[in-house]
Design an enzyme around this catalytic site. Structure first.
Site, PDB file in Angstrom:
ATOM      1  N   SER A  24       0.803  -1.229   0.000  1.00  0.00           N
ATOM      2  CA  SER A  24       0.000   0.000   0.000  1.00  0.00           C
ATOM      3  C   SER A  24       0.829   1.269   0.000  1.00  0.00           C
ATOM      4  CB  SER A  24      -0.925   0.000   1.216  1.00  0.00           C
ATOM      5  OG  SER A  24      -0.185  -0.182   2.414  1.00  0.00           O
ATOM      6  N   HIS A  75      -0.616   5.692   6.871  1.00  0.00           N
ATOM      7  CA  HIS A  75      -0.138   5.684   5.498  1.00  0.00           C
ATOM      8  C   HIS A  75       0.182   7.115   5.057  1.00  0.00           C
ATOM      9  CE1 HIS A  75      -1.952   1.658   5.450  1.00  0.00           C
ATOM     10  NE2 HIS A  75      -1.172   1.422   4.410  1.00  0.00           N
TER      11      HIS A  75
END
Length: 269
Positions: free
Chosen positions: A44, A251
């Site tokens: 990711s 993230h």
């Protein structure tokens, strides 16, 4: 902000499911990059989870138009560009599901991988929802995996890439430290927990860099680019816990992709 243990327990399954790994200017294309046949692999952090503007056709892989591979391709106009990085990917996913476009004509490959193998989602879930002692113990468990098991998995992944693309330049990108210690956060994890998580990120990068060197690949360290932009910095390029979009937690934001990952990849490529 850290929820109370009682409130947080009710959200633990959602957090565990969602966390999985999931200011540079545009580089000028030269003759080598313009001729590149580029394939972007990985988890990711390479697919761009957290950066928004996801390609609807990528489904659960959540490939973002703000991810560093897309930004690099837009700036350098390679001869071909294939983007197979996927949220949640582990090393075996790269080997089994992402290497389709990689072949003897591939000249440039990028990837980030290893965080999910080491249990990224469970580590962060444990640290957010449980005690400091439990968090630190879970981090130490992950670090033991990184030193004991992960090197073999990385070696198998890198060998599979080299076998399919013997002449490609392969750039492996690392992970940022999550927290600025003694920073601006007034709630959330303790400083002990934050320091433990940072130490795990450092060990993951060190282990990855050694394996990368053993295979003759290039390692792109993003730690320096994210310094001053960690969680608790006041100018974070990383999401903290995002209860409205749990999968984006921990993230990089779009700024983290363009200011942290893109210049690291550009320098290495």
């Amino acid at each position: 902000m850290r929820l109370s243990r009682i409130t947080a327990y009710g959200s633990s399954l959602l957090l565990a499911a969602g966390l999985t790994l999931a200011g540079a200017g545009a580089a000028q294309a030269d003759s080598s990059t313009a001729a590149a046949n580029y394939v972007a692999l990985g988890d990711s952090y390479s697919s761009g989870v957290g950066a928004g503007d996801y390609d609807g056709g990528s489904g659960d892989c959540k490939r973002s138009n703000n991810a560093y591979p897309v930004l690099w391709a837009a700036a350098n106009s390679p001869a071909s560009f294939d983007f197979t990085a996927c949220s949640g990917a582990v090393t075996s996913d790269v080997v089994n599901n992402q290497l389709g476009p990689v072949n003897s004509g591939t000249s440039l490959v990028s990837l980030s991988i290893g965080g999910n193998d080491a249990g990224f989602a469970d580590v962060m879930t444990t640290c957010v929802l449980q005690s400091e002692a439990t968090c630190v113990a879970r981090v130490e468990e992950a670090k033991s995996f990184v030193t004991g098991t992960l090197p073999g998995r990385l070696a198998s992944t890198y060998t599979a890439i080299r076998d399919k693309a013997p002449d490609a330049q392969v750039v492996v990108l690392g992970y940022p430290r999550f927290y600025q210690l003694d920073g601006s956060c007034l709630a959330g994890l303790t400083e002990v927990e934050r320091a433990a998580i940072n130490s795990a990120a450092d060990l993951l990068n060190e282990t990855t860099q050694k394996s990368v060197a053993d295979h003759g690949f290039a390692f792109a360290d993003v730690t320096g680019n994210f310094t001053g932009h960690e969680i608790c910095s006041g100018d974070a390029w990383l999401h903290s816990v995002n209860w409205t979009n749990i999968g984006e937690s921990y993230h990089p934001t779009a700024a983290g992709q363009s200011g942290g990952y893109l210049p690291a990849f550009t320098s290495a490529a």
